[in-house]
Each structure stands twice: as C-alpha cells, then as structure tokens.
Design a protein around this motif. Structure first.
Motif, PDB file in Angstrom:
ATOM      1  N   GLY A   1       0.811  -1.217   0.000  1.00  0.00           N
ATOM      2  CA  GLY A   1       0.000   0.000   0.000  1.00  0.00           C
ATOM      3  C   GLY A   1       0.840   1.261   0.000  1.00  0.00           C
ATOM      4  N   GLY A   2       2.019   1.178  -0.615  1.00  0.00           N
ATOM      5  CA  GLY A   2       2.892   2.357  -0.699  1.00  0.00           C
ATOM      6  C   GLY A   2       3.968   2.382   0.371  1.00  0.00           C
ATOM      7  N   ALA A   3       3.878   1.494   1.366  1.00  0.00           N
ATOM      8  CA  ALA A   3       4.896   1.469   2.434  1.00  0.00           C
ATOM      9  C   ALA A   3       6.062   0.561   2.024  1.00  0.00           C
ATOM     10  N   GLY A   4       7.182   0.731   2.714  1.00  0.00           N
ATOM     11  CA  GLY A   4       8.354  -0.089   2.443  1.00  0.00           C
ATOM     12  C   GLY A   4       8.472  -1.236   3.437  1.00  0.00           C
ATOM     13  N   PHE A   5       9.641  -1.895   3.445  1.00  0.00           N
ATOM     14  CA  PHE A   5       9.837  -3.009   4.382  1.00  0.00           C
ATOM     15  C   PHE A   5      11.232  -2.967   5.011  1.00  0.00           C
ATOM     16  N   GLU A   6      11.852  -1.767   5.000  1.00  0.00           N
ATOM     17  CA  GLU A   6      13.217  -1.644   5.515  1.00  0.00           C
ATOM     18  C   GLU A   6      13.290  -1.929   7.017  1.00  0.00           C
ATOM     19  N   GLU A   7      12.220  -1.570   7.738  1.00  0.00           N
ATOM     20  CA  GLU A   7      12.220  -1.768   9.195  1.00  0.00           C
ATOM     21  C   GLU A   7      12.454  -3.211   9.573  1.00  0.00           C
ATOM     22  N   SER A   8      11.860  -4.135   8.777  1.00  0.00           N
ATOM     23  CA  SER A   8      11.989  -5.544   9.122  1.00  0.00           C
ATOM     24  C   SER A   8      13.438  -5.999   9.014  1.00  0.00           C
ATOM     25  N   HIS A   9      14.195  -5.378   8.116  1.00  0.00           N
ATOM     26  CA  HIS A   9      15.609  -5.756   7.972  1.00  0.00           C
ATOM     27  C   HIS A   9      16.390  -5.324   9.222  1.00  0.00           C
TER      28      HIS A   9
END
Length: 297
Positions: A285-293
């Motif tokens: 929905g337009g968000a990223g996934f860098e936090e999970s890394h």
C-alpha cells in the motif's frame, strides 16, 4: 524444560512459517538461552514433529477451532507466534475466526507478546474498490481484532512467497522445456513485487522481534527479502537454467489458467484482483519493508 527460560508457543511449527521460526530460535545461542519452545501441531505423529521433539522442543496438539485446546497450548506462554492456513480450507471466514480464537486466549492468559502473521488489508487500502482478495483480508481482520483487545503484539505482514510464481508457471511444448509466467493485467514486466523466502528468512525476522521487543511492540512490520520486477524474477530463473517468458494477460484468461491448475474460483478471482492492487497501490500500500531488515539484525 528450563524453569528460568520464557516459553515461546509456535503455531504451525511443522509448516513453512512456524518451522522457520522454530529453527531460527534453536540455531541462535542468545535466543535458545532465552526461550523454551512449545510447538503446536495438529498431528504430533508427523515426522517433522518428531524431529522437533528430538531437538528438545515440547510438542502440543491443538486445533485452532477449539478454544479449550488453545488454552492448553498457550498456558504459561510469554510469547506466541500465530499463523493460519487459508490454503487448507479456502475458507476466509474460518481463517479470521481461527486467528480471533488465538487472540482471545492470548488475551485471557495474559500473553506478553503475540506475533501474528498477516497480509495487507486490500479492501481497506483500496477503500473497498478491490474486495475480492479474501485470503488477504481474512488475516488483516485479525490485525484489527488484536489491536482492539489491546494485546501486546507485533503484526508481521508478509510479502509474496518466492515459490508462488513457480506454482503458476505454464509449461510450453518446447525442447528444451520452457515456461510462461502469465500474470493478470494491468501487471507488466516492470511491476514490482516484494518477495520473501519464508523458510530461510521469516524465522530471522521473528527472532529479531523476540530478542528486541521494545523496538516492535505495538508495531506492524512489513516483511520481505527484496523487491523484484517480473523481469528480474525471469532473469533469476534464467540464471538457474530455467527458460521463462513473461506475459500480461486479460483477467479472464488469467483466471482460466489458474483454474486449470486446480485453484478454486475464490483464489483465481483473489489473485487477479491482487495483481491489479499491486500495480495500482503497491504491495504494501505504498509502504516499504526496511524496518523488518533492522529488526532481524
């Protein structure tokens, strides 16, 4: 079992996601020193379950539809990793109910950290423009319920399994063999999709969440390994010697192709709407996934 360790209850422990979580905890000296694992399975006689028992994991039989069995499974738990399997029943309402059952018992037994494996809420993100991706929305409804119950939680919203694209390949009558990856319009070769290899990677993310709860409690973490275009996926496959070409097809052709592979209509419609959603809104929905890394460091 060591008395001074916290108890982590893992649902689906003989499956892809739960199995990844169990292996990551057992393999990490810091995590295995901190947690005992209770593996919840419907069939403790399975070879995968016996293998876990040999590694010092406590086995517990439970049924997500039966709250009494969930009470026994979650008893004394500090943390719970919960996942439901839509692909077993193709029943979205059952999946939501099962997730809510776990949440109810986690609340009742005062679990300190519920980690719930979810998917994007496509109906909400699209303002009900696309409501047919029921196997995403069925999990996302449980997100709301967990928040409403005020359970200490982390929601992990997963990217697409790397294996999915290979499951929908169409073999072509060529020598040597080649394949077509057909995806529903408006997807194109440049459409970006975040991908996860859950077997290898999910456990690492969940382990990071458990070891650093302060960073993720009350959060929703988007979890992916990497983002690829369909072109990239094909290049990776070619690098392993598999000849694949991409084709964007109209929705009805795509659904008919999935139906020939044995997928029921609810899935054919869901995946075709998901293709439109990814193209127009982005998978998260337009968000990223860098936090999970960061969480898995």
């Amino acid at each position: 079992m060591s008395e001074d360790k916290k108890l982590l209850v893992v649902f689906g422990a003989t499956g892809i996601q739960g199995g990844s979580v169990v292996r990551a905890i057992l393999a990490d000296p810091a995590a295995s020193k901190q947690f005992n694992i209770r593996a919840v399975t419907r069939d403790p006689s399975k070879q995968a379950a016996k293998t876990l028992a040999q590694q010092g994991v406590e086995l517990m039989k439970a049924d997500l539809e039966d709250k009494d069995s969930l009470r026994l499974a979650i008893k004394d738990a500090y943390a719970v990793f919960a996942v439901t399997n839509f692909w077993e029943t193709f029943d979205a309402a059952a999946e939501t109910r099962q997730g809510m059952n776990v949440a109810d018992i986690a609340k009742e037994l005062d679990v300190k950290h519920l980690i719930w494996s979810s998917l994007p809420s496509i109906s909400r993100i699209t303002n009900d423009k696309l409501t047919g991706v029921v196997h995403f929305d069925s999990k996302a409804r449980v997100d709301d319920y967990i928040r409403q119950l005020s359970i200490p939680h982390t929601i992990v919203t997963l990217a697409i399994y790397a294996t999915f694209f290979f499951e929908i390949l169409t073999p072509l009558p060529t020598t040597p063999p080649s394949y077509m990856l057909a995806f529903s319009e408006p997807a194109s070769a440049q459409t970006k999709v975040p991908i996860i290899d859950p077997t290898a990677d999910l456990g690492k993310f969940v382990k990071g969440i458990l070891l650093n709860p302060g960073k993720s409690l009350g959060q929703n973490c988007n979890v992916a390994g990497k983002e690829y275009t369909f072109e990239d996926i094909i290049a990776v496959a070619k690098g392993t010697g598999v000849d694949i070409s991409f084709q964007s097809v109209d929705k009805e052709t795509f659904k008919a192709g999935m139906a020939t592979k044995g997928f029921p209509d609810v899935v054919c419609e869901g995946v075709s709407q998901a293709a439109q959603y990814i193209q127009e809104y982005g998978y998260f929905g337009g968000a990223g996934f860098e936090e999970s890394h960061k969480a898995s460091q």
